[in-house]
Structures are given as C-alpha cells and as structure tokens.
Design an enzyme around this catalytic site. Structure first.
Site, short mmCIF file in Angstrom:
data_model
loop_
_atom_site.label_atom_id
_atom_site.label_comp_id
_atom_site.label_asym_id
_atom_site.label_seq_id
_atom_site.Cartn_x
_atom_site.Cartn_y
_atom_site.Cartn_z
N LYS A 112 12.15 -32.92 12.69
CA LYS A 112 10.97 -32.24 13.25
C LYS A 112 9.67 -32.82 12.73
O LYS A 112 8.64 -32.75 13.40
CB LYS A 112 11.01 -30.76 12.90
CG LYS A 112 12.27 -30.04 13.28
CD LYS A 112 12.41 -29.93 14.76
CE LYS A 112 13.70 -29.22 15.13
NZ LYS A 112 13.84 -29.02 16.55
C1 LIG Z 1 18.82 -30.44 11.89
C2 LIG Z 1 18.78 -30.24 13.36
N1 LIG Z 1 19.65 -30.91 14.13
C3 LIG Z 1 19.67 -30.76 15.45
C4 LIG Z 1 18.81 -29.89 16.09
C5 LIG Z 1 18.86 -29.80 17.58
O1 LIG Z 1 17.75 -30.45 18.14
P1 LIG Z 1 17.21 -29.98 19.55
O2 LIG Z 1 16.82 -28.55 19.38
O3 LIG Z 1 16.04 -30.85 19.82
O4 LIG Z 1 18.31 -30.14 20.51
C6 LIG Z 1 17.89 -29.16 15.33
C7 LIG Z 1 16.96 -28.19 15.92
O5 LIG Z 1 16.20 -28.45 16.75
C8 LIG Z 1 17.85 -29.36 13.95
O6 LIG Z 1 16.94 -28.75 13.22
N1 LIG Z 2 16.47 -26.24 15.82
C1 LIG Z 2 15.11 -25.87 15.99
C2 LIG Z 2 14.94 -24.87 17.10
C3 LIG Z 2 13.58 -24.97 17.73
O1 LIG Z 2 13.50 -26.16 18.42
P1 LIG Z 2 12.17 -26.81 18.98
O2 LIG Z 2 12.49 -28.24 19.05
O3 LIG Z 2 11.91 -26.19 20.27
O4 LIG Z 2 11.04 -26.54 18.07
C4 LIG Z 2 14.56 -25.40 14.66
O5 LIG Z 2 14.98 -25.92 13.66
O6 LIG Z 2 13.74 -24.53 14.60
#
Ligand SMILES: Cc1ncc(COP(=O)(O)O)c(C=O)c1O
Ligand SMILES: N[C@@H](CCOP(=O)(O)O)C(=O)O
Length: 462
Positions: A112
C-alpha cells in the site's frame, strides 16, 4: 485525459478532480475514458532506468498537466525517498522461472505504501494550491489504514479517519494505526468485517449532505490515483525480465481487486502480460466467479491472511465495466443487485472475456501455513501469509513464461501466523522496535452509518 464513472451517470472529471473526489456521485468508480498505450520502444527504453523515471513515464499520460513535469518528478522522488531499498520494488528469484516482486520496503511494510506515499505528496501539492481542507475517511482490513495514516499524519489540510474491523487485523497492523500521536489521525474500530467498513465508506460518499459538509475524500482504491501508482511496478518488474521482447505472467494475492486491476491496466497499456492470476484465501468470491460467472457474496470468514478477508471486491466493478463494453447502465444494475440481493451472474460473453485474461486459485488456511513452511525450508524466504498464498498459486500456474508473484507485505506484520507455520519469528525493523510499548488511541464504534458519521462530525468540530 478525462475520467468517467463506471455507472455512467456522474460528471466527467480531470485527474485532479477524480483524485480529490473519490467515489463518483452515481456510486460508481472513476476510470480513464480510454487506455493510453506505450509503444514497444518506449517500454524497452525503461530497461536500466530508475523506478522513479519509469513511474514518471507510465503515469504521465494519466496525470496530464495536473502537475508540471518538474513538479511531478519532485513528487515522485519525495514519495519513494522513504523506501528502504534502492530498487524500491526489487525482484527476487524463487526458483528457475518464478520470481517474487517485493512490494514491502515502504514505511509501513506493505504494498500500500507504493501508492499511498505518492498520493500523500499529490494531495499535499493539490491542497496547497487550492487552499482547501479535506476529511479523508478510509476502510481497511489492516494495511491501507496504516499506510494512509503514515502518508497523511501531521498534515494541516487533512483529517484522516480509518475504520478497521474490530478484532480482525493483526496486532502489528492495529498498533500501526492506533499509536500515531498526531491530532489529525483518528483510528475507528468498527463492529463488523472489512465489507462492513467499505460499505459504510461508500454510504458516506452517497450521503451528499455529509460528504459535502465534511469535504469527504477517499484514499482507498476507490481513488483512481491509488490504482495508477500500482501500475508502475508491473512495468519495472516485467522489463527487468526481458519485456517487451518476452512475455511474463503475474500472480497477485487478491482481496479488493485493486492490485491485480493495476496489472490489467499495464496490459491494456501494451505490456506483454500472458496471464494474470488471482490468488485468494478462503474468501474466494473472485475465484468462484471465474469458475462459473456466479458473483455471490458469502459471509467473510476470518483467516490468517486478514488483509484479504474481503467478499465485496470494490475494483471488480472497474473490470466489469470493460467486460460489458463500458456500458454504465449494465454495470449499475449488476452492482445494485450485489448490494440488494448479494449476487449477480456474469453474461457468458463477459465471463469468456474475463477468462481470456485471468486465471485463479484458492488457498485454504492449512495450505497457507504449509506454503509458508515449504518456502522457508526450500528457499530460505520467510513469506507473509498473503504472499505465501500468491507464491503457492504462482507455482501451480507456471507455464512457459516467467511467473512473477507479488509479495504484498512483510512477514513481520503477521508474526504469530508466520511463527506458527515455520518456527521463525520475523522481526520488525529497528525504527518500529518499540511498537508494542507505545500507547494506543482508538474509538470503538458500531457498524452503523449514523454512528460513524456522528463521531467524524464531532471530531472535526472539536
Ligand atoms: C498484504 C495484502 N495482500 C493482498 C491484498 C489484496 O490486495 P487488493 O485488495 O488490491 O486485491 C491486500 C489488501 O489490499 C493486502 O494488504
Ligand atoms: N486489503 C486492504 C483493503 C482495502 O483495500 P484498498 O486497496 O481499497 O485500499 C487493506 O489492507 O486495507
């Protein structure tokens, strides 16, 4: 570049407007009106360039003249200066044709940060120019929240409220959100799961009175700029393995569908991606959808990969928009049905188009632990549970072209699950060594729109 809503009824916006607006006023998500493409020569030219230079070239067609070139380069440079690896998102070889793309070298140890550090800089520049103040509200299953807090803590023009599901994030994730001391940071522990938090967030955006009175902004992947920043590492990693002269495939641990959608965007832009593989935990709505076209919610079941405990994958709407030839009305009908009755069925044509680009796999709890142990013993890599899910599916889906699995978080964010699986206790970096001694500050709140809005209004007034 103009931005349009997936539901077809909201005004077209510029990049800056879309970034500051968050959810479209018709309930849809903003997407570019068309996908810009890069030529083979342009992509080949990325070889040997810094992450920051590639980021500038990949994102520039989407950002247009929102920032001058020099200003945009400075924004990118500042965003990634906090990363603990010179390559920013390095590629590590797992075995002969399988690679791990490490996305956890940012300040909060999850992928993120790659987007959030950039958005923090872009928001700051845009708000300084306009003199406006915004209230950022975010929903998190653990990682978005800490990354957003890190990116916006202490900024004068921003209050940041993060809703996380009470008792359903790891202790490290919780403490990353509850221990910052800045007055503009507010952690809200919501009774419910991540889907509850994300639904509350969307309901807040659809409550125009609230939205306008607090100047609501969003930094979840509802915000197009979040997805855009994630497109860059598909290019850097693929080019380092020989693209555009060689195809690569990607496996992506998936929850809200933002990260893998960024891969889809890279492919639309001309990156020769063979397969995009969705890897899910037991919350497997996307895997089930790809098998049968039946997009049916079941309850979220807590897992040892809590960041992927999601059943309403927000960005899937962006893909469905393309699968339905960008017909907003059809998309609105499907996603209203998902909200009202909990399911919709993809048409055969749409399912076929999805299957042309994507594969998927699901990993159970026991298999996740076994995968962490197996990779540790075979390769010495200590993987977080999310990355282990990706690596296991990536192994299973390997074909002739190199497979790149996205390693989405550092194992130290999930020490209990990792230690139970492989016996290794992954240590936090020294700058976070006192995380467990810091005081926590959090407000418990019911999973109810009026209750959350009341807390936010009261805090802002105070
Ligand atoms: C460590 C981790 N892996 C995978 C995901 C999944 O990613 P996305 O929500 O973009 O599919 C998330 C949350 O978004 C996450 O925090
Ligand atoms: N896995 C995410 C969930 C939110 O996803 P986002 O990409 O829409 O911000 C988290 O860790 O919060």
């Amino acid at each position: 570049m103009k931005y349009i809503s997936t539901r077809g009824q909201a005004p077209e916006l510029t990049f800056e407007e879309a970034m500051l607006t968050g959810l479209a006023r018709d309930g849809g998500l903003y997407v570019p009106e068309s996908w810009p493409t890069l030529s083979e020569d342009q992509i080949a030219g990325f070889a040997g360039k810094s992450y920051e230079d590639v980021a500038f070239e990949v994102m520039k067609p989407f950002v247009g003249d929102t920032f001058g070139d020099a200003e945009f380069r400075e924004i990118i440079a500042k965003a990634y200066s906090s990363f603990g690896h010179d390559a920013r998102c390095p590629l590590v070889q797992l075995d002969s044709n399988h690679y791990l793309l490490e996305l956890f070298h940012g300040p909060t140890l999850a992928f993120k940060d790659v987007a959030m550090q950039l958005i923090g800089q872009m928001f700051e520049a845009a708000l300084k120019r306009s003199g406006n103040r915004v209230t950022i509200v975010g929903a998190t299953s653990g990682d978005t929240g800490s990354a957003a807090i890190e990116a916006f803590r202490g900024l004068d023009a921003v209050d940041v409220f993060i809703m996380y599901p009470h008792g359903r994030v790891s202790e490290v994730q919780r403490r990353q959100m509850t221990t910052p001391v800045e007055d503009n940071v507010h952690a809200l522990a919501v009774d419910g799961d991540f889907d509850t938090c994300q639904a509350l967030l969307k309901d807040m955006f659809n409550d125009f009175d609230f939205r306008d009175s607090v100047q609501l902004a969003g930094v979840n992947s509802i915000n197009w700029a979040r997805v855009l920043a994630q497109v860059v590492y598909y290019f850097t990693s693929a080019v380092s393995l020989g693209a555009p002269h060689r195809k690569v495939s990607f496996t992506v641990p998936t929850g809200n569908f933002g990260d893998i959608f960024a891969g889809y965007v890279a492919k639309r832009m001309g990156l020769p991606i063979d397969r995009l593989v969705i890897a899910t935990n037991q919350n497997d709505i996307l895997h089930r959808t790809l098998q049968s076209g039946d997009h049916s919610k079941t309850g979220v079941v807590p897992s040892i990969s809590p960041s992927m405990d999601i059943q309403v994958s927000s960005n899937y709407e962006r893909l469905v928009f393309d699968l339905y030839d960008r017909e907003g009305e059809a998309v609105a009908q499907l996603f209203e049905a998902l909200k009202d009755v909990g399911s919709f069925k993809l048409s055969q044509g749409a399912l076929g188009r999805m299957a042309d680009e994507f594969d998927s796999g699901r990993v159970s709890e026991d298999e996740t632990s076994a995968a962490i142990k197996d990779y540790y013993e075979r390769t010495g890599e200590v993987l977080c549970p999310h990355s282990a899910i990706g690596a296991k599916i990536g192994d299973e889906m390997q074909g002739d072209v190199p497979m790149i699995t996205l390693a989405t978080a550092h194992p130290a964010k999930f020490p209990a699950a990792v230690e139970a699986a492989c016996g290794e206790h992954p240590a936090l970096p020294p700058r976070m060594a006192d995380l467990f001694e810091r005081d926590e500050r959090v407000t418990r709140v019911a999973g109810d729109l009026a209750a959350v809005e009341a807390v936010i209004r009261e805090r802002i007034a105070g």
